[in-house]
Structure formats: structure tokens, C-alpha cells
Design an enzyme around this catalytic site. Structure first.
Site, PDB file in Angstrom:
ATOM      1  N   CYS A  10      41.599  23.454  43.528  1.00 20.96           N
ATOM      2  CA  CYS A  10      41.484  24.822  44.041  1.00 20.96           C
ATOM      3  C   CYS A  10      40.419  25.563  43.228  1.00 20.96           C
ATOM      4  O   CYS A  10      39.949  25.072  42.199  1.00 20.96           O
ATOM      5  CB  CYS A  10      42.839  25.530  43.975  1.00 20.96           C
ATOM      6  SG  CYS A  10      43.260  26.198  42.374  1.00 20.96           S
ATOM      7  N   CYS A  13      41.311  26.056  39.560  1.00 25.24           N
ATOM      8  CA  CYS A  13      41.208  24.799  38.798  1.00 25.24           C
ATOM      9  C   CYS A  13      39.743  24.559  38.438  1.00 25.24           C
ATOM     10  O   CYS A  13      39.427  24.144  37.312  1.00 25.24           O
ATOM     11  CB  CYS A  13      41.727  23.618  39.617  1.00 25.24           C
ATOM     12  SG  CYS A  13      43.520  23.480  39.672  1.00 25.24           S
ATOM     13  N   HIS A 105      48.384  33.118  38.917  1.00 25.64           N
ATOM     14  CA  HIS A 105      47.563  33.993  38.091  1.00 25.64           C
ATOM     15  C   HIS A 105      48.283  35.317  37.927  1.00 25.64           C
ATOM     16  O   HIS A 105      48.991  35.772  38.823  1.00 25.64           O
ATOM     17  CB  HIS A 105      46.178  34.217  38.719  1.00 25.64           C
ATOM     18  CG  HIS A 105      46.207  34.652  40.139  1.00 25.64           C
ATOM     19  ND1 HIS A 105      46.430  33.780  41.182  1.00 25.64           N
ATOM     20  CD2 HIS A 105      46.062  35.888  40.702  1.00 25.64           C
ATOM     21  CE1 HIS A 105      46.413  34.445  42.327  1.00 25.64           C
ATOM     22  NE2 HIS A 105      46.197  35.730  42.060  1.00 25.64           N
TER      23      HIS A 105
HETATM   24  P1  5GP Z   1      45.696  37.388  44.680  1.00 27.93           P
HETATM   25  O1  5GP Z   1      45.319  38.131  45.924  1.00 27.93           O
HETATM   26  O2  5GP Z   1      45.884  35.904  44.961  1.00 27.93           O
HETATM   27  O3  5GP Z   1      46.846  37.976  43.909  1.00 27.93           O
HETATM   28  O4  5GP Z   1      44.457  37.547  43.701  1.00 27.93           O
HETATM   29  C1  5GP Z   1      43.352  36.712  43.727  1.00 27.93           C
HETATM   30  C2  5GP Z   1      42.264  37.384  42.944  1.00 27.93           C
HETATM   31  O5  5GP Z   1      41.282  36.405  42.629  1.00 27.93           O
HETATM   32  C3  5GP Z   1      41.547  38.487  43.710  1.00 27.93           C
HETATM   33  O6  5GP Z   1      41.674  39.718  42.973  1.00 27.93           O
HETATM   34  C4  5GP Z   1      40.104  38.002  43.806  1.00 27.93           C
HETATM   35  O7  5GP Z   1      39.163  39.039  43.669  1.00 27.93           O
HETATM   36  C5  5GP Z   1      40.016  36.995  42.673  1.00 27.93           C
HETATM   37  N1  5GP Z   1      39.098  35.886  42.901  1.00 27.93           N
HETATM   38  C6  5GP Z   1      39.038  35.088  44.000  1.00 27.93           C
HETATM   39  N2  5GP Z   1      38.080  34.142  43.847  1.00 27.93           N
HETATM   40  C7  5GP Z   1      37.539  34.348  42.632  1.00 27.93           C
HETATM   41  C8  5GP Z   1      36.487  33.693  41.909  1.00 27.93           C
HETATM   42  O8  5GP Z   1      35.883  32.722  42.356  1.00 27.93           O
HETATM   43  N3  5GP Z   1      36.198  34.173  40.676  1.00 27.93           N
HETATM   44  C9  5GP Z   1      36.865  35.244  40.128  1.00 27.93           C
HETATM   45  N4  5GP Z   1      36.504  35.650  38.915  1.00 27.93           N
HETATM   46  N5  5GP Z   1      37.852  35.891  40.790  1.00 27.93           N
HETATM   47  C10 5GP Z   1      38.189  35.453  42.020  1.00 27.93           C
HETATM   48 ZN    ZN Z   2      44.448  25.169  40.876  1.00 31.36          ZN
END
Ligand code: 5GP
Ligand code: ZN
Length: 140
Positions: A10, A13, A105
Site C-alpha cells: 500500500c 508501506c 495511521h
Molecule cells: P484517512 O482519510 O485514511 O484517515 O487519512 C489519510 C491521510 O493520508 C489523508 O489526510 C491524506 O492527505 C494522507 N495521504 C494520502 N496519501 C498520502 C501520501 O502519499 N503522502 C502523504 N504524506 N500523505 C498522504
Molecule cells: Zn501498508
């Protein structure tokens, strides 16, 4: 998703493996913390275990404890540098709760004022009622 040695990796990862660049604010052998690519406030940070778990409910408890310790280190650092008024530490589990990346996360979000880009509203005017049966099942 990219396949490597027969496994599907993913995006987090790949960030943990340094295959995708990120702005790293903390790293040790088990954990990584990096700035969110789309920050809702200045300092919006994601703290992850390097090992893949879909969400906090199946993540090893010792790792969750370590994530908490890292959040405390970062809170101290961000307080000194960014001077926020508060922080949120939260993890979304499943799409219904807003999870979009299915590698556990924790968001560490410095808060500056009420109109700072994040709305976490508990609308107690719309509070729900429990049935007696639900309360019997829920409470020990
Ligand atoms: P979720 O919506 O799953 O709680 O949060 C995912 C978070 O990951 C989002 O705030 C999004 O901006 C962040 N995110 C997604 N892809 C990437 C990436 O490739 N790099 C970084 N630094 N953040 C990411
Ligand atoms: Zn992963």
C-alpha cells in the site's frame, strides 16, 4: 498498488520503505511519522507502524503504545516551533469513519483556532437513545 516480491504494497508501506518520498519528522525501526501531503493545519502529521495493519483495531497494542509516545515527542516539538493552542490525535477505522488509506495511521493535528480547517463536531442536540436491550448487551 504495486506488486513487489509477490506482495501488494500500500502507499504507506511504500512511504515506510522510502520508496515514495515524504517529509519525515520522526523515524525508528518500527515507526514513521511524516507530514500529511494535504495538511488541514500546519504540522498535520501521520504516525504509522512500518508493519502493515489495516486499522488500529488489528494493530499490535505495543505499537499503538509506541505511537502514543511518538505523538508526545512531536507535541513538545510542535508546541515549541508552531505554537498551536491544542492538538487532536485520532485514527479513522473504515470508510464509514473517514478512513481512505487502509494502513493504520494516527493523525496528529495541531489546532490554532475554531476555523482552522478541521471540523470535529459532536452534535449533542441530535443525541441517540439506547434501548434497554442494547444497554444490557453493551454494559458489563
Ligand atoms: P484517512 O482519510 O485514511 O484517515 O487519512 C489519510 C491521510 O493520508 C489523508 O489526510 C491524506 O492527505 C494522507 N495521504 C494520502 N496519501 C498520502 C501520501 O502519499 N503522502 C502523504 N504524506 N500523505 C498522504
Ligand atoms: Zn501498508
Amino acid at each position: 498498488m504495486i506488486k513487489k516480491r509477490g506482495t501488494v504494497m500500500c502507499v504507506f508501506c511504500k512511504i515506510a520503505n522510502h520508496e515514495i518520498p515524504s517529509k519525515i519528522v520522526y523515524e525508528d525501526d518500527k515507526l514513521l511519522a511524516f507530514l500529511d501531503i494535504n495538511p488541514v493545519t500546519k504540522g498535520h502529521t501521520l504516525i504509522i507502524p512500518k508493519k502493515h495493519f489495516d486499522s488500529f483495531s488489528d494493530c499490535d497494542s505495543d505499537l499503538v503504545k509506541d505511537i502514543h509516545e511518538v505523538s508526545k515527542i512531536l507535541v513538545k516539538r510542535y508546541q515549541a516551533i508552531l505554537n498551536p493552542n491544542g492538538f487532536n490525535l485520532l485514527s479513522n477505522m473504515n470508510a464509514a469513519a473517514g478512513q481512505s488509506v487502509f494502513h493504520v495511521h494516527f493523525h496528529l493535528i495541531p489546532r490554532y483556532d475554531e476555523n482552522d480547517g478541521i471540523v470535529l463536531l459532536f452534535n449533542h442536540d441530535e443525541s441517540v437513545q439506547y434501548s434497554k436491550g442494547e444497554l444490557t448487551q453493551l454494559c458489563q
